[in-house]
Motif scaffolding. Structure first.
Motif: not given
Length: 399
Positions: A340-360
């Motif tokens: 469960l942690s392995g799957i969750r951490m993949v998305l968690s690692a991608a989240a900050p860049f993804t949201i900042i990119f969409v925001n910009e």
């Protein structure tokens, strides 16, 4: 169940694990970038890649815990964490920094919640819920303790020396707790079988529960990771002043702690799936309020968002540990947590860049809308999960 000294010690060691390997980075990253002349975006990109190292190590560490017990994994984890932090104090170029950061995040799983929850499950079995809650309550103060501590240390020493102090804390505070942790391992609890499901392999029979759990926790992990890295940016772009944005951010912590205190006091009242529904529901409601605040920037709305988000965040850390225990019992708990942690951490690692990119690129409404969509996915998966029965007999299932 009364809190034990061992559980309180585990709470302290988890505080050290998160404070030295996770929260320290946001304070020390600007200092590192300044000395080497790197951009902060490069330093944080390295950290995000390092988080993927944790996604790789989580299943491995989970299997090691199941095979050898939690104590040796936690003990060696503290030693390796100290070595990695000491290594960060000695880096001289970008490649060394990237390699040691990746190593630090790779071993961090062995000294943070996933390993700690597995240790509690092995010792307390189906009664571990209250102990897990207590550990999250103590470790919830990791940022409160380590952010000001590191800032204070930086007034007296360099960032390299601070990393040496952080390495020492793992050896002085966390290592003794882990080395003295009871080695008792509960015998596994067999999943219940019935006429329709007799002889069915456990992996197959538990697949729906595991899939829904992974979807809900991973969607929640994406939201929490994105908000942790970009909340102030999003609130600023929504039109709130730095003072209001900081006030909203400061309200999340107390709300998180309050939710965990109530959960600890009332832990026998609500089942883990119901607690999961409250956690995911609170996060979804908070994101809906944030979306409304992005359109109509009212202070009352954003403060209400902070309260609900803190509640959801506080309970999410708990359900990460108690849901697998509720549905699958102690058999293979470390492996389940690692998966469960392995799957969750993949998305968690991608989240900050993804949201900042969409925001910009698309604006604040699109960025918050993306988070709201993930919150809805997490809530929907939790609703579906709550309708499934635990894979344990009535005599061994938890409430």
């Amino acid at each position: 169940m009364k809190p034990s000294a061992a559980t309180l010690g585990m709470g302290v060691s988890m505080t050290v694990g998160y404070g030295t390997l996770y929260y320290s980075f946001s304070i020390l990253a600007p200092e590192i970038a300044r000395e080497f002349g790197w951009s902060q975006s490069f330093v944080f990109a390295v950290f995000s890649i390092g988080l993927l190292g944790g996604a790789v190590s989580a299943p491995i560490i989970g299997r090691l815990i199941d095979r050898f017990g939690a104590r040796p994994v936690l003990t060696f984890g503290s030693i390796l964490a100290a070595a990695a932090l000491a290594g960060l104090s000695m880096v001289q170029n970008g490649w060394q920094f990237a390699a040691v950061t990746l190593a630090a995040e790779f071993v961090s799983i062995a000294v943070q919640y996933d390993a700690g929850f597995a240790a509690l499950a092995q010792r307390h079995g189906q009664e571990a819920r209250s102990q897990i809650t207590l550990v999250t309550l103590v470790a919830g103060f990791a940022s409160t303790v380590f952010w000001p501590l590191i800032q204070w240390l930086l007034t007296m020493m360099t960032w390299r020396e601070v990393y040496l102090v952080l390495a020492g804390l793992n050896l002085v505070l966390a290592l003794p707790v882990h080395a003295l942790w009871p080695s008792y391992r509960q015998p596994p609890v067999r999943p219940a079988t019935n006429a329709a499901g007799a002889g069915r392999p456990p992996v197959v029979s538990r697949r729906p529960q595991l899939a829904l759990m992974a979807i809900s926790l991973s969607a929640g992990g994406f939201v929490l990771s994105a908000m942790g890295a970009s909340l102030l940016v999003l609130l600023g772009d929504a039109g709130f002043t730095p003072a209001i944005a900081t006030l909203a951010g400061s309200m999340i912590g107390p709300s998180q702690v309050a939710a965990r205190i109530i959960e600890y006091a009332r832990r026998g009242v609500l089942s883990p799936p119901v607690t999961g529904l409250i956690a995911t529901g609170a996060i979804f409601l908070a994101l809906a309020l944030l979306f409304a605040a992005a359109i109509f920037p009212a202070v009352a709305i954003v403060l209400l968002f902070a309260v609900f988000f803190g509640i959801g965040q506080g309970l999410t850390s708990i359900i990460r540990g108690v849901l697998p225990l509720h549905y699958f019992g102690t058999a293979g708990y470390g492996r389940t947590m690692g998966t469960l942690s392995g799957i969750r951490m993949v998305l968690s690692a991608a989240a900050p860049f993804t949201i900042i990119f969409v925001n910009e690129k698309l604006g604040i409404s699109a960025a918050v809308g993306c988070l709201l969509l993930m919150g809805a996915v997490g809530l929907a998966a939790m609703i579906a999960l709550s309708r499934l029965a635990p894979l344990l007999s009535q005599e061994t299932s938890t409430n």
